[in-house]
Write a protein that holds these residues in place. Sequence first.
Motif, PDB file in Angstrom:
ATOM      1  N   ASN A   9       0.829  -1.204   0.000  1.00 20.08           N
ATOM      2  CA  ASN A   9       0.000   0.000   0.000  1.00 20.08           C
ATOM      3  C   ASN A   9       0.865   1.256   0.000  1.00 20.08           C
ATOM      4  O   ASN A   9       0.535   2.254  -0.647  1.00 20.08           O
ATOM      5  N   ARG A  12       2.164   1.696  -3.512  1.00 21.53           N
ATOM      6  CA  ARG A  12       1.131   2.225  -4.403  1.00 21.53           C
ATOM      7  C   ARG A  12       1.106   3.742  -4.343  1.00 21.53           C
ATOM      8  O   ARG A  12       1.048   4.437  -5.357  1.00 21.53           O
ATOM      9  N   ARG A  13       1.158   4.274  -3.121  1.00 25.87           N
ATOM     10  CA  ARG A  13       1.131   5.725  -2.951  1.00 25.87           C
ATOM     11  C   ARG A  13       2.389   6.367  -3.522  1.00 25.87           C
ATOM     12  O   ARG A  13       2.329   7.373  -4.212  1.00 25.87           O
ATOM     13  N   SER A 216     -13.545  -1.843  -4.106  1.00 25.25           N
ATOM     14  CA  SER A 216     -12.112  -1.595  -4.141  1.00 25.25           C
ATOM     15  C   SER A 216     -11.746  -0.663  -5.292  1.00 25.25           C
ATOM     16  O   SER A 216     -10.929   0.247  -5.140  1.00 25.25           O
ATOM     17  N   GLU A 217     -12.357  -0.889  -6.441  1.00 22.59           N
ATOM     18  CA  GLU A 217     -12.082  -0.027  -7.603  1.00 22.59           C
ATOM     19  C   GLU A 217     -12.549   1.405  -7.342  1.00 22.59           C
ATOM     20  O   GLU A 217     -11.839   2.373  -7.642  1.00 22.59           O
ATOM     21  N   SER A 220     -10.156   3.050  -4.890  1.00 21.97           N
ATOM     22  CA  SER A 220      -8.920   3.449  -5.555  1.00 21.97           C
ATOM     23  C   SER A 220      -9.111   4.746  -6.328  1.00 21.97           C
ATOM     24  O   SER A 220      -8.244   5.630  -6.308  1.00 21.97           O
ATOM     25  N   ASN A 221     -10.241   4.869  -6.984  1.00 18.86           N
ATOM     26  CA  ASN A 221     -10.532   6.098  -7.733  1.00 18.86           C
ATOM     27  C   ASN A 221     -10.674   7.293  -6.807  1.00 18.86           C
ATOM     28  O   ASN A 221     -10.226   8.408  -7.132  1.00 18.86           O
ATOM     29  N   ASP A 224      -7.159   8.257  -5.599  1.00 23.58           N
ATOM     30  CA  ASP A 224      -6.436   8.935  -6.678  1.00 23.58           C
ATOM     31  C   ASP A 224      -6.924  10.368  -6.845  1.00 23.58           C
ATOM     32  O   ASP A 224      -6.128  11.296  -7.037  1.00 23.58           O
ATOM     33  N   LEU A 241      -7.279  -2.941  -0.225  1.00 20.13           N
ATOM     34  CA  LEU A 241      -7.498  -2.854  -1.668  1.00 20.13           C
ATOM     35  C   LEU A 241      -7.130  -4.167  -2.340  1.00 20.13           C
ATOM     36  O   LEU A 241      -6.097  -4.764  -2.050  1.00 20.13           O
ATOM     37  N   ASP A 243      -6.339  -4.689  -5.442  1.00 25.04           N
ATOM     38  CA  ASP A 243      -5.245  -4.579  -6.421  1.00 25.04           C
ATOM     39  C   ASP A 243      -4.464  -3.330  -6.087  1.00 25.04           C
ATOM     40  O   ASP A 243      -4.937  -2.229  -6.311  1.00 25.04           O
ATOM     41  N   VAL A 244      -3.257  -3.497  -5.543  1.00 25.71           N
ATOM     42  CA  VAL A 244      -2.447  -2.355  -5.167  1.00 25.71           C
ATOM     43  C   VAL A 244      -1.182  -2.258  -6.008  1.00 25.71           C
ATOM     44  O   VAL A 244      -0.251  -1.576  -5.688  1.00 25.71           O
TER      45      VAL A 244
END
Length: 245
Positions: A9, A12-13, A216-217, A220-221, A224, A241, A243-244
């Motif tokens: 995670n 990802r950031r 989760s999608e 993520s949006n 972002d 999440l 998918d990271v």
Amino acid sequence: MAGHSKWKNIQRRKNAQDAKKGKIFMKMAKELYVAAKDGGGDPEMNPSLRLAIDKAKANNMPNDNIDRAIKKATGDLDGANYEEVIYEGYGPGGAAIMVELLTDNKNRAASDVRHGFSKHGGNLGENGCVAFMFDRKGYIVIERSTTSLDEDMMMLSAIEAGAEEMETNEDTFEIFTTPDQFQDVKKQLINEGYELATAEVTMFPQTYASLSDTESEKMSNLIDHLEELEDVQEVYHNAELNDVE
């Protein structure tokens, strides 16, 4: 915290941030400004400023930019007056979110954050609605590929320097400290020759929220979107999440 790797995670950031270096430098400048404004421009006497400088350098911010941000805060240069603001709320699936901002326009910041939550299926909440679900900790990662030293030796070094715990994962060692002990542990590990993949004081959720693929999608949006906002410094959440990468 045992049993759950934080590194993916965090990556990802960081990967998202690396693609926007100009904005990262702006974020770092604001953070340097606030730290120097609150505690003075001498990093030896101001731990918050010392941490902000380390963070800026880790993001390859030029020294001239760092010096300019500090001088603005101490009155040597003209500059905007930034305030720290935290917004809290819930994302898709009820995941908890905290958004840290530095802004010179609180009305604009509030409007932008509220719009982001609304657009992506979240709800902005009252102050304190999710803060109790997070802990601020020092966080240091050492990747296995960068060291051949013994795991027990590494743990002993970290604990002796003041670390609270260390988690061992397939690819990394993750070390956790109190905010006050972070600098001591970081310095000790560097002095012993360890290469740190990351070292920061950040927020961690006490528990994680499981989300469906759709949730989760959407989450993520939302993350972002919030990270793209001009005033946002950090977005913390407790979503697991799916998918990271």
